[in-house]
Each structure stands twice: as C-alpha cells, then as structure tokens.
Design a protein around this motif. Structure first.
Motif, PDB file in Angstrom:
ATOM      1  N   GLN A 116       6.142  11.184   4.895  1.00  0.00           N
ATOM      2  CA  GLN A 116       4.728  10.951   5.213  1.00  0.00           C
ATOM      3  C   GLN A 116       3.965  12.224   5.604  1.00  0.00           C
ATOM      4  O   GLN A 116       2.843  12.408   5.158  1.00  0.00           O
ATOM      5  CB  GLN A 116       4.607   9.898   6.318  1.00  0.00           C
ATOM      6  CG  GLN A 116       3.205   9.367   6.517  1.00  0.00           C
ATOM      7  CD  GLN A 116       2.718   8.514   5.359  1.00  0.00           C
ATOM      8  OE1 GLN A 116       3.469   8.200   4.440  1.00  0.00           O
ATOM      9  NE2 GLN A 116       1.462   8.154   5.377  1.00  0.00           N
TER      10      GLN A 116
ATOM     11  N   GLU B 141       9.709   7.550   5.712  1.00  0.00           N
ATOM     12  CA  GLU B 141       8.997   7.962   6.928  1.00  0.00           C
ATOM     13  C   GLU B 141       8.863   9.477   6.998  1.00  0.00           C
ATOM     14  O   GLU B 141       7.799  10.003   7.332  1.00  0.00           O
ATOM     15  CB  GLU B 141       9.757   7.452   8.154  1.00  0.00           C
ATOM     16  CG  GLU B 141       8.918   7.300   9.370  1.00  0.00           C
ATOM     17  CD  GLU B 141       7.885   6.195   9.239  1.00  0.00           C
ATOM     18  OE1 GLU B 141       6.681   6.505   9.409  1.00  0.00           O
ATOM     19  OE2 GLU B 141       8.250   5.046   8.969  1.00  0.00           O
TER      20      GLU B 141
ATOM     21  N   SER C  13       1.664   3.629   2.737  1.00  0.00           N
ATOM     22  CA  SER C  13       2.470   3.163   3.865  1.00  0.00           C
ATOM     23  C   SER C  13       3.937   3.471   3.618  1.00  0.00           C
ATOM     24  O   SER C  13       4.512   3.090   2.593  1.00  0.00           O
ATOM     25  CB  SER C  13       2.277   1.654   4.036  1.00  0.00           C
ATOM     26  OG  SER C  13       3.329   1.106   4.809  1.00  0.00           O
ATOM     27  N   GLN C  14       4.552   4.164   4.587  1.00  0.00           N
ATOM     28  CA  GLN C  14       5.964   4.535   4.463  1.00  0.00           C
ATOM     29  C   GLN C  14       6.871   3.318   4.254  1.00  0.00           C
ATOM     30  O   GLN C  14       7.702   3.322   3.351  1.00  0.00           O
ATOM     31  CB  GLN C  14       6.452   5.309   5.683  1.00  0.00           C
ATOM     32  CG  GLN C  14       5.612   6.427   6.195  1.00  0.00           C
ATOM     33  CD  GLN C  14       4.447   6.009   7.054  1.00  0.00           C
ATOM     34  OE1 GLN C  14       3.571   5.271   6.621  1.00  0.00           O
ATOM     35  NE2 GLN C  14       4.382   6.520   8.277  1.00  0.00           N
TER      36      GLN C  14
ATOM     37  N   CYS D  65       6.183   0.372   3.099  1.00  0.00           N
ATOM     38  CA  CYS D  65       5.913  -0.239   1.787  1.00  0.00           C
ATOM     39  C   CYS D  65       6.628   0.530   0.679  1.00  0.00           C
ATOM     40  O   CYS D  65       7.134  -0.060  -0.273  1.00  0.00           O
ATOM     41  CB  CYS D  65       4.412  -0.282   1.508  1.00  0.00           C
ATOM     42  SG  CYS D  65       3.524  -1.550   2.438  1.00  0.00           S
TER      43      CYS D  65
ATOM     44  N   ASP E 299       0.890  -1.152   0.000  1.00  0.00           N
ATOM     45  CA  ASP E 299       0.000   0.000   0.000  1.00  0.00           C
ATOM     46  C   ASP E 299       0.932   1.206   0.000  1.00  0.00           C
ATOM     47  O   ASP E 299       1.623   1.456   0.992  1.00  0.00           O
ATOM     48  CB  ASP E 299      -0.878  -0.018   1.252  1.00  0.00           C
ATOM     49  CG  ASP E 299      -1.735   1.224   1.396  1.00  0.00           C
ATOM     50  OD1 ASP E 299      -1.608   2.145   0.560  1.00  0.00           O
ATOM     51  OD2 ASP E 299      -2.512   1.284   2.354  1.00  0.00           O
TER      52      ASP E 299
END
Length: 203
Positions: free
Chosen positions: A155, A152, A13-14, A16, A10
């Motif tokens: 995000q 991250e 999602s960081q 991912c 997905d």
C-alpha cells in the motif's frame, strides 16, 4: 461449474486485493461487482472472506490448512495482522499523501517519522516472529496470511514509498509470494501501480 461468487472490491483496498488474488489464482468462479449487495452469504471482513472461500471451495489446502496446528499458525497471524501490520502500514498514508494533497501543506515530518518508526518495529516482528527461517509467514507454503500481509505492505507504494527496500528477508518473502500467485498479484495491484506512476510523473 458452480455458482459464481459475487465479490464487491475496491482494488485500492489492501484486503480487497488479497481476496482478488486468492480468487484468481485458485480459479474460484467469481464476478467482481462494485455496487449493491445481493442475497446470499454476505461478509465484509477480508479475513473472514478468505477463510470462507478456502473452506467452501475445492482449493489447495495450503491456503488455509485443515490440520489444527498449521491452521492455528495462520489464525495467529491473521489476528495479529489487524492490530499490527494493517494499522502501521495505513498510518503512513495521512502524513505522506492525504494531508499534503488536501491542504497543500508540506509533509508533517514528525508524524511521518513516528509512523515509519512504528512500521519498522512491526517489520522487525514480522521477520522475527513469523518468517524466522521459513519461506512463508506460517511455514513452507503460501497461505491467506501471506496474501493479507503482502497486500498491506504494498500500500505505501501508492505514496511512492517502498517499505521493504532495506529489508532483504522481507523482499525475498515478497518475491516468493508474487511468484506463488503469478499474474494475479500484478493484476490486483494495477490500480496501485497506476497511482504510484501518476505520483512519480508529478514530481
């Protein structure tokens, strides 16, 4: 060509996105899936997946070095990441985006300021403990640690906040990461960019 690695990602999602970037820029044969797990080696932790892929496939050694001291530096960051960078970046989303969107209430400024203060402390440590005077978090070459951290810290862009804006050292590092992985970076973040752009259009 070897057997395709099937991954379930997905891109909001960081972690991912970090897996997607590694697969793309190392040209590991893969197929992205979004549903139903298949037989074979199944892992759900991005840290473990990144290390597995770099160990199993013939990728440049810099991603996860074989030399024990250099590998220990990567392991040190990835262990630290899950209790520092990841939760601090995640804490911005509820007060800044989720709660106002779900309840229609204004941003909880006190909660947001606490989250920003915690993130600021983490960014200080990223600079002083890991980057210091080196180009990447764990030395002279990009590693899986850089992918985890960069994804991250991207995000909060989904909520319209660039957390590196006042951080020239981290901005330069982020630029080096993006240059090292090329188009794979923007491809992995396309969903996040679209979310940011939709948010801007509503303002």
């Amino acid at each position: 060509m070897g057997r395709l690695v099937e991954v379930y990602l997905d891109l909001l999602s960081q972690p991912c996105r970090a897996v997607h970037i590694l697969l793309t820029c190392t040209k590991i044969p893969h197929r992205v899936r979004t549903v139903a797990l298949r037989k074979g080696c199944v892992m759900c932790c991005s840290d473990a997946i990144l290390k597995y892929l770099t160990t199993k496939y013939d990728v440049p050694e810099h991603w996860y070095p074989r030399q024990p001291e250099r590998r220990a530096r990567v392991d040190e960051y990835t262990a630290w990441h899950h209790t520092n960078t990841r939760p601090c970046a995640l804490c911005l989303r509820p007060p800044q985006v989720l709660l106002p969107a779900q309840s229609g209430s204004p941003v909880d400024e006190a909660r947001l300021n606490r989250a920003l203060s915690d993130l600021d402390d983490t960014l200080d440590k990223l600079e002083s403990m890991f980057l210091r005077r080196q180009p990447f978090l764990c030395g002279d070459d990009i590693t899986v640690a850089d992918l985890l951290a960069a994804c991250e810290l991207m995000q909060p862009l989904g909520g319209g906040r660039d957390v590196l804006k006042e951080r020239p050292q981290l901005q330069q590092w982020s630029t080096r990461v993006q240059s090292a992985v090329g188009e794979a970076f923007d491809e992995a973040h396309s969903v996040l960019y679209a979310l940011r752009d939709r948010r801007r259009a509503r303002l």
